[in-house]
Design an enzyme around this catalytic site. Sequence first.
Site, mmCIF file in Angstrom:
data_model
loop_
_atom_site.group_PDB
_atom_site.id
_atom_site.type_symbol
_atom_site.label_atom_id
_atom_site.label_comp_id
_atom_site.label_asym_id
_atom_site.label_seq_id
_atom_site.Cartn_x
_atom_site.Cartn_y
_atom_site.Cartn_z
ATOM 1 C CB SER A 154 5.921 -4.165 -2.678
ATOM 2 O OG SER A 154 4.905 -4.272 -1.709
ATOM 3 N N GLY A 192 -1.366 2.566 6.071
ATOM 4 C CA GLY A 192 -1.637 1.843 7.323
ATOM 5 C C GLY A 192 -0.859 0.548 7.471
ATOM 6 N N GLY A 203 0.855 -1.193 0.000
ATOM 7 C CA GLY A 203 0.000 0.000 0.000
ATOM 8 C C GLY A 203 0.883 1.233 0.000
HETATM 9 N N1 LIG Z 1 10.069 8.389 -3.316
HETATM 10 C C1 LIG Z 1 9.473 7.708 -2.342
HETATM 11 N N2 LIG Z 1 8.355 6.966 -2.602
HETATM 12 C C2 LIG Z 1 7.782 6.280 -1.613
HETATM 13 N N3 LIG Z 1 8.214 6.238 -0.326
HETATM 14 C C3 LIG Z 1 9.333 6.950 -0.026
HETATM 15 C C4 LIG Z 1 9.983 7.704 -1.011
HETATM 16 N N4 LIG Z 1 11.050 8.309 -0.425
HETATM 17 C C5 LIG Z 1 11.070 7.950 0.854
HETATM 18 N N5 LIG Z 1 10.028 7.121 1.114
HETATM 19 C C6 LIG Z 1 9.867 6.462 2.419
HETATM 20 O O1 LIG Z 1 10.287 5.127 2.192
HETATM 21 C C7 LIG Z 1 9.309 4.193 2.630
HETATM 22 C C8 LIG Z 1 9.032 3.149 1.547
HETATM 23 O O2 LIG Z 1 10.029 2.191 1.522
HETATM 24 P P1 LIG Z 1 9.723 0.781 0.910
HETATM 25 O O3 LIG Z 1 10.979 0.017 1.076
HETATM 26 O O4 LIG Z 1 8.500 0.243 1.515
HETATM 27 O O5 LIG Z 1 9.446 1.137 -0.624
HETATM 28 S S1 LIG Z 1 9.398 0.179 -1.886
HETATM 29 O O6 LIG Z 1 8.672 -1.054 -1.503
HETATM 30 O O7 LIG Z 1 10.767 -0.133 -2.276
HETATM 31 O O8 LIG Z 1 8.701 0.931 -2.931
HETATM 32 C C9 LIG Z 1 8.041 4.973 2.884
HETATM 33 O O9 LIG Z 1 7.524 4.387 4.065
HETATM 34 P P2 LIG Z 1 5.976 4.188 4.334
HETATM 35 O O10 LIG Z 1 5.465 5.591 4.532
HETATM 36 O O11 LIG Z 1 5.955 3.392 5.607
HETATM 37 O O12 LIG Z 1 5.340 3.475 3.208
HETATM 38 C C10 LIG Z 1 8.510 6.402 3.037
HETATM 39 O O13 LIG Z 1 8.689 6.671 4.411
HETATM 40 N N1 LIG Z 2 -7.977 2.247 9.883
HETATM 41 C C1 LIG Z 2 -6.696 2.592 9.883
HETATM 42 N N2 LIG Z 2 -5.753 1.679 9.630
HETATM 43 C C2 LIG Z 2 -4.441 2.041 9.636
HETATM 44 N N3 LIG Z 2 -3.991 3.292 9.879
HETATM 45 C C3 LIG Z 2 -4.898 4.245 10.134
HETATM 46 C C4 LIG Z 2 -6.287 3.935 10.147
HETATM 47 N N4 LIG Z 2 -6.962 5.061 10.412
HETATM 48 C C5 LIG Z 2 -6.050 6.032 10.585
HETATM 49 N N5 LIG Z 2 -4.804 5.556 10.425
HETATM 50 C C6 LIG Z 2 -3.580 6.373 10.560
HETATM 51 O O1 LIG Z 2 -2.939 6.415 9.291
HETATM 52 C C7 LIG Z 2 -1.527 6.452 9.460
HETATM 53 C C8 LIG Z 2 -0.916 5.246 8.759
HETATM 54 O O2 LIG Z 2 0.476 5.345 8.848
HETATM 55 P P1 LIG Z 2 1.424 4.103 8.738
HETATM 56 O O3 LIG Z 2 0.857 2.959 9.486
HETATM 57 O O4 LIG Z 2 2.791 4.583 9.087
HETATM 58 O O5 LIG Z 2 1.298 3.780 7.181
HETATM 59 P P2 LIG Z 2 2.363 3.089 6.218
HETATM 60 O O6 LIG Z 2 3.188 2.155 7.051
HETATM 61 O O7 LIG Z 2 1.532 2.400 5.202
HETATM 62 O O8 LIG Z 2 3.180 4.212 5.642
HETATM 63 C C9 LIG Z 2 -1.262 6.423 10.955
HETATM 64 O O9 LIG Z 2 -1.093 7.741 11.412
HETATM 65 C C10 LIG Z 2 -2.547 5.808 11.520
HETATM 66 O O10 LIG Z 2 -2.813 6.231 12.829
#
Ligand SMILES: Nc1ncnc2c1ncn2[C@@H]1O[C@H](COP(=O)(O)OS(=O)(=O)O)[C@@H](OP(=O)(O)O)[C@H]1O
Ligand SMILES: Nc1ncnc2c1ncn2[C@@H]1O[C@H](COP(=O)(O)OP(=O)(O)O)[C@@H](O)[C@H]1O
Length: 222
Positions: free
Chosen positions: A110, A38, A33
Amino acid sequence: QPKSTNIKYHEGISREDKWKHTGHKGITLWMTGMSGSGKSTISVALENALVSNQPKSYFVYRLDGDNLRFGLNRDLGFAPADRKENVRRVAEVAKLFAEAGAIVICGLISPYKADREFAREVHVNASLPFMEVYAEASIEALTKRDPKGLWKKALAGEIKGFTGLDAPYEAPENAEVHVKTETTPVPEAVNMILAKLDEVGINLPRTFRPVSTEPEGSCESK
Ligand SMILES: Nc1ncnc2c1ncn2[C@@H]1O[C@H](COP(=O)(O)OS(=O)(=O)O)[C@@H](OP(=O)(O)O)[C@H]1O
Ligand SMILES: Nc1ncnc2c1ncn2[C@@H]1O[C@H](COP(=O)(O)OP(=O)(O)O)[C@@H](O)[C@H]1O
């Protein structure tokens, strides 16, 4: 194909024997996602549910995309080839943990279907259970949540190639679990995944070991 030649795979004790210790089979749950959808929140809640909320703790290990980029994947960025390699490495590590009997919770954006399919194949080819969990929220909700302020930065042009803006996210069509996180509270999402785990059936049946019927001390008398 491995680059090395003249290598040979060595078998150790069987997976079934390893799983006897954990009391359950290993499995990989692949959370995908966009940023803020989340993945981490649900992963941590699921980890707690499995470790602390059951009569007996499950062996759980979380592989979080962000976290792994500080170590194992510190040499990778966000170009498509880097994301592909990121997924490949995490899939291979997840497979090893699952083989050891862990419930592995991977949380990676991913964004490419082919890469996620690769992760699945790694497990299917090793006869290990695998399930994809899609955490979905609209871009509108993601930009509002923005727990790390990344969407704000990306919208301001400070991050290039940000997934969902100027880099693609190929949404899963057949994920085993699809959580619409705008309308599904976290505990409900956890219960959806637990129900799927029940369906897969990772708990190993247990039978009691009978007590000895030999008279006490019979060993010495022989
Ligand atoms: N350009 C760009 N696009 C998306 N995300 C970015 C980028 N730069 C930094 N970040 C941060 O890196 C986290 C994603 O790393 P991943 O290893 O899950 O990415 S991937 O599966 O290789 O696409 C992602 O974490 P999540 O917010 O938890 O998804 C971001 O914190
Ligand atoms: N139903 C829900 N499920 C998951 N996260 C939620 C939900 N509702 C609100 N949120 C909020 O959305 C954000 C999700 O962030 P995070 O878990 O770090 O996402 P990701 O790891 O996909 O980047 C958090 O601040 C969380 O509290």
